[in-house]
Design a protein around this motif. Structure first.
Motif, PDB file in Angstrom:
ATOM      1  N   VAL A 199     -24.454  42.682  49.736  1.00 35.36           N
ATOM      2  CA  VAL A 199     -23.290  43.403  49.218  1.00 35.36           C
ATOM      3  C   VAL A 199     -23.460  43.729  47.732  1.00 35.36           C
ATOM      4  O   VAL A 199     -23.180  44.852  47.303  1.00 35.36           O
ATOM      5  CB  VAL A 199     -21.977  42.627  49.479  1.00 35.36           C
ATOM      6  CG1 VAL A 199     -20.797  43.273  48.770  1.00 35.36           C
ATOM      7  CG2 VAL A 199     -21.717  42.542  50.982  1.00 35.36           C
ATOM      8  N   GLU A 200     -23.925  42.770  46.951  1.00 31.35           N
ATOM      9  CA  GLU A 200     -24.101  43.026  45.522  1.00 31.35           C
ATOM     10  C   GLU A 200     -25.051  44.204  45.304  1.00 31.35           C
ATOM     11  O   GLU A 200     -24.749  45.120  44.522  1.00 31.35           O
ATOM     12  CB  GLU A 200     -24.641  41.786  44.810  1.00 31.35           C
ATOM     13  CG  GLU A 200     -24.879  42.009  43.324  1.00 31.35           C
ATOM     14  CD  GLU A 200     -25.413  40.779  42.608  1.00 31.35           C
ATOM     15  OE1 GLU A 200     -25.600  40.868  41.386  1.00 31.35           O
ATOM     16  OE2 GLU A 200     -25.641  39.728  43.253  1.00 31.35           O
ATOM     17  N   GLN A 201     -26.177  44.201  46.006  1.00 32.19           N
ATOM     18  CA  GLN A 201     -27.146  45.284  45.853  1.00 32.19           C
ATOM     19  C   GLN A 201     -26.547  46.619  46.281  1.00 32.19           C
ATOM     20  O   GLN A 201     -26.751  47.639  45.616  1.00 32.19           O
ATOM     21  CB  GLN A 201     -28.424  45.005  46.663  1.00 32.19           C
ATOM     22  CG  GLN A 201     -29.214  43.815  46.183  1.00 32.19           C
ATOM     23  CD  GLN A 201     -28.673  42.480  46.717  1.00 32.19           C
ATOM     24  OE1 GLN A 201     -27.700  42.423  47.477  1.00 32.19           O
ATOM     25  NE2 GLN A 201     -29.283  41.388  46.296  1.00 32.19           N
ATOM     26  N   ALA A 202     -25.822  46.624  47.387  1.00 31.73           N
ATOM     27  CA  ALA A 202     -25.195  47.863  47.863  1.00 31.73           C
ATOM     28  C   ALA A 202     -24.186  48.376  46.849  1.00 31.73           C
ATOM     29  O   ALA A 202     -24.148  49.575  46.529  1.00 31.73           O
ATOM     30  CB  ALA A 202     -24.522  47.634  49.222  1.00 31.73           C
ATOM     31  N   CYS A 203     -23.378  47.475  46.300  1.00 36.94           N
ATOM     32  CA  CYS A 203     -22.362  47.874  45.322  1.00 36.94           C
ATOM     33  C   CYS A 203     -23.011  48.414  44.049  1.00 36.94           C
ATOM     34  O   CYS A 203     -22.571  49.440  43.510  1.00 36.94           O
ATOM     35  CB  CYS A 203     -21.444  46.704  44.993  1.00 36.94           C
ATOM     36  SG  CYS A 203     -20.270  46.315  46.312  1.00 36.94           S
ATOM     37  N   LEU A 204     -24.044  47.748  43.570  1.00 36.50           N
ATOM     38  CA  LEU A 204     -24.715  48.217  42.362  1.00 36.50           C
ATOM     39  C   LEU A 204     -25.370  49.578  42.592  1.00 36.50           C
ATOM     40  O   LEU A 204     -25.355  50.439  41.704  1.00 36.50           O
ATOM     41  CB  LEU A 204     -25.736  47.182  41.878  1.00 36.50           C
ATOM     42  CG  LEU A 204     -25.133  45.885  41.344  1.00 36.50           C
ATOM     43  CD1 LEU A 204     -26.238  44.881  41.020  1.00 36.50           C
ATOM     44  CD2 LEU A 204     -24.247  46.136  40.131  1.00 36.50           C
ATOM     45  N   LEU A 221     -23.341  52.130  52.003  1.00 35.62           N
ATOM     46  CA  LEU A 221     -22.000  52.064  52.604  1.00 35.62           C
ATOM     47  C   LEU A 221     -22.039  51.266  53.908  1.00 35.62           C
ATOM     48  O   LEU A 221     -21.127  50.485  54.192  1.00 35.62           O
ATOM     49  CB  LEU A 221     -21.448  53.462  52.868  1.00 35.62           C
ATOM     50  CG  LEU A 221     -20.853  54.183  51.678  1.00 35.62           C
ATOM     51  CD1 LEU A 221     -20.450  55.607  52.066  1.00 35.62           C
ATOM     52  CD2 LEU A 221     -19.670  53.451  51.103  1.00 35.62           C
ATOM     53  N   HIS A 222     -23.090  51.458  54.690  1.00 35.84           N
ATOM     54  CA  HIS A 222     -23.229  50.719  55.949  1.00 35.84           C
ATOM     55  C   HIS A 222     -23.345  49.217  55.679  1.00 35.84           C
ATOM     56  O   HIS A 222     -22.740  48.405  56.390  1.00 35.84           O
ATOM     57  CB  HIS A 222     -24.447  51.212  56.734  1.00 35.84           C
ATOM     58  CG  HIS A 222     -24.696  50.432  57.979  1.00 35.84           C
ATOM     59  ND1 HIS A 222     -23.893  50.527  59.096  1.00 35.84           N
ATOM     60  CD2 HIS A 222     -25.631  49.497  58.269  1.00 35.84           C
ATOM     61  CE1 HIS A 222     -24.328  49.700  60.029  1.00 35.84           C
ATOM     62  NE2 HIS A 222     -25.378  49.064  59.549  1.00 35.84           N
ATOM     63  N   GLN A 223     -24.104  48.845  54.638  1.00 39.88           N
ATOM     64  CA  GLN A 223     -24.246  47.432  54.268  1.00 39.88           C
ATOM     65  C   GLN A 223     -22.891  46.835  53.906  1.00 39.88           C
ATOM     66  O   GLN A 223     -22.547  45.728  54.313  1.00 39.88           O
ATOM     67  CB  GLN A 223     -25.219  47.288  53.100  1.00 39.88           C
ATOM     68  CG  GLN A 223     -25.459  45.864  52.657  1.00 39.88           C
ATOM     69  CD  GLN A 223     -26.316  45.102  53.627  1.00 39.88           C
ATOM     70  OE1 GLN A 223     -27.246  45.661  54.215  1.00 39.88           O
ATOM     71  NE2 GLN A 223     -26.027  43.838  53.828  1.00 39.88           N
ATOM     72  N   LEU A 224     -22.127  47.589  53.140  1.00 39.80           N
ATOM     73  CA  LEU A 224     -20.795  47.132  52.748  1.00 39.80           C
ATOM     74  C   LEU A 224     -19.884  47.026  53.972  1.00 39.80           C
ATOM     75  O   LEU A 224     -19.176  46.039  54.145  1.00 39.80           O
ATOM     76  CB  LEU A 224     -20.216  48.094  51.707  1.00 39.80           C
ATOM     77  CG  LEU A 224     -18.967  47.668  50.959  1.00 39.80           C
ATOM     78  CD1 LEU A 224     -19.120  46.293  50.329  1.00 39.80           C
ATOM     79  CD2 LEU A 224     -18.621  48.694  49.907  1.00 39.80           C
ATOM     80  N   ARG A 225     -19.935  48.020  54.831  1.00 33.82           N
ATOM     81  CA  ARG A 225     -19.103  48.000  56.034  1.00 33.82           C
ATOM     82  C   ARG A 225     -19.482  46.837  56.946  1.00 33.82           C
ATOM     83  O   ARG A 225     -18.622  46.171  57.521  1.00 33.82           O
ATOM     84  CB  ARG A 225     -19.223  49.317  56.801  1.00 33.82           C
ATOM     85  CG  ARG A 225     -18.230  49.420  57.945  1.00 33.82           C
ATOM     86  CD  ARG A 225     -18.253  50.779  58.620  1.00 33.82           C
ATOM     87  NE  ARG A 225     -18.133  51.891  57.721  1.00 33.82           N
ATOM     88  CZ  ARG A 225     -17.001  52.283  57.124  1.00 33.82           C
ATOM     89  NH1 ARG A 225     -15.897  51.604  57.319  1.00 33.82           N
ATOM     90  NH2 ARG A 225     -16.984  53.332  56.338  1.00 33.82           N
ATOM     91  N   ALA A 226     -20.766  46.547  57.073  1.00 36.65           N
ATOM     92  CA  ALA A 226     -21.222  45.420  57.908  1.00 36.65           C
ATOM     93  C   ALA A 226     -20.665  44.109  57.356  1.00 36.65           C
ATOM     94  O   ALA A 226     -20.240  43.247  58.128  1.00 36.65           O
ATOM     95  CB  ALA A 226     -22.741  45.397  57.972  1.00 36.65           C
ATOM     96  N   ALA A 227     -20.660  43.968  56.038  1.00 36.85           N
ATOM     97  CA  ALA A 227     -20.128  42.738  55.433  1.00 36.85           C
ATOM     98  C   ALA A 227     -18.632  42.613  55.684  1.00 36.85           C
ATOM     99  O   ALA A 227     -18.121  41.523  55.896  1.00 36.85           O
ATOM    100  CB  ALA A 227     -20.428  42.728  53.933  1.00 36.85           C
ATOM    101  N   ILE A 228     -17.915  43.743  55.682  1.00 37.06           N
ATOM    102  CA  ILE A 228     -16.478  43.726  55.968  1.00 37.06           C
ATOM    103  C   ILE A 228     -16.242  43.218  57.380  1.00 37.06           C
ATOM    104  O   ILE A 228     -15.362  42.392  57.629  1.00 37.06           O
ATOM    105  CB  ILE A 228     -15.854  45.132  55.832  1.00 37.06           C
ATOM    106  CG1 ILE A 228     -15.938  45.624  54.404  1.00 37.06           C
ATOM    107  CG2 ILE A 228     -14.416  45.145  56.326  1.00 37.06           C
ATOM    108  CD1 ILE A 228     -15.650  47.106  54.281  1.00 37.06           C
ATOM    109  N   ASN A 229     -17.030  43.721  58.303  1.00 38.12           N
ATOM    110  CA  ASN A 229     -16.837  43.355  59.705  1.00 38.12           C
ATOM    111  C   ASN A 229     -17.127  41.887  59.965  1.00 38.12           C
ATOM    112  O   ASN A 229     -16.632  41.324  60.939  1.00 38.12           O
ATOM    113  CB  ASN A 229     -17.703  44.239  60.600  1.00 38.12           C
ATOM    114  CG  ASN A 229     -17.213  45.668  60.593  1.00 38.12           C
ATOM    115  OD1 ASN A 229     -16.044  45.950  60.381  1.00 38.12           O
ATOM    116  ND2 ASN A 229     -18.130  46.606  60.796  1.00 38.12           N
ATOM    117  N   LEU A 230     -17.902  41.258  59.090  1.00 41.85           N
ATOM    118  CA  LEU A 230     -18.179  39.823  59.223  1.00 41.85           C
ATOM    119  C   LEU A 230     -17.081  38.986  58.589  1.00 41.85           C
ATOM    120  O   LEU A 230     -16.996  37.790  58.848  1.00 41.85           O
ATOM    121  CB  LEU A 230     -19.515  39.482  58.574  1.00 41.85           C
ATOM    122  CG  LEU A 230     -20.749  40.091  59.224  1.00 41.85           C
ATOM    123  CD1 LEU A 230     -21.987  39.781  58.391  1.00 41.85           C
ATOM    124  CD2 LEU A 230     -20.918  39.574  60.649  1.00 41.85           C
ATOM    125  N   ALA A 231     -16.282  39.604  57.714  1.00 38.38           N
ATOM    126  CA  ALA A 231     -15.263  38.853  56.972  1.00 38.38           C
ATOM    127  C   ALA A 231     -14.159  38.366  57.879  1.00 38.38           C
ATOM    128  O   ALA A 231     -13.923  38.833  58.935  1.00 38.38           O
ATOM    129  CB  ALA A 231     -14.680  39.721  55.863  1.00 38.38           C
TER     130      ALA A 231
END
Length: 154
Positions: free
Chosen positions: A18-23, A144-154
């Motif tokens: 997530v950090e890498q995707a956000c940066l 965006l997909h990386q971020l979305r995947a992390a959301i779905n795990l939350a």
């Protein structure tokens, strides 16, 4: 489990990738605080519409331009010189702390804007991330997909 936006962001940001995707998305000119707020709203299934997106952007835009980005730019500008100057390195650490506090303040403001926004009445997907990311010329779909995947795990 309901959680405030700040703690949600801390938990999401700590997830792998997530950090890498956000940066990466930040490097494309996107507002990471706005993206994380979008992720929070999406995870909570809050109804998404253009009016609400506009409200969030109106809240975030000025604070990002006038507070967060100048602090980030100063910290970035000092990166190299701070490796050779202990006093500058200490000041740079203070700037980094101020930048983080400015982002936390922005997240509190964004959360305040969303007070009273109910969850969607239907099962339609609320694509907050895509609506917020549409400001980028070509938002990185992998990030965006990386971020979305992390959301779905939350």
């Amino acid at each position: 489990m309901q959680t405030d936006l700040w703690n949600y962001c801390l938990n999401l940001y700590a997830r792998p990738g997530v950090e890498q995707a956000c940066l990466h998305l930040q490097g494309q000119g996107l507002d990471v605080c706005l993206l994380l707020c979008a992720a929070w709203l999406e995870q909570r299934a809050v109804a998404c519409d253009e009016r609400r997106v506009a409200q969030l952007k109106a809240c975030a835009g000025p604070w990002q331009r006038e507070v967060v980005q100048p602090l980030r730019q100063l910290r970035t500008n000092w990166r190299e010189a701070a490796t050779h100057d202990d006093a500058l390195a200490a000041l740079r650490a203070q700037i980094k702390s101020l930048e983080l506090e400015a982002e936390r303040t922005l997240l509190r403001r964004l959360e305040s804007v969303t007070q009273g926004w109910p969850s969607a009445q239907s099962q339609e997907a609320c694509d907050w991330l895509q609506r917020v990311a549409c400001d980028a010329v070509h938002p990185d779909c992998d990030a965006l997909h990386q971020l979305r995947a992390a959301i779905n795990l939350a």
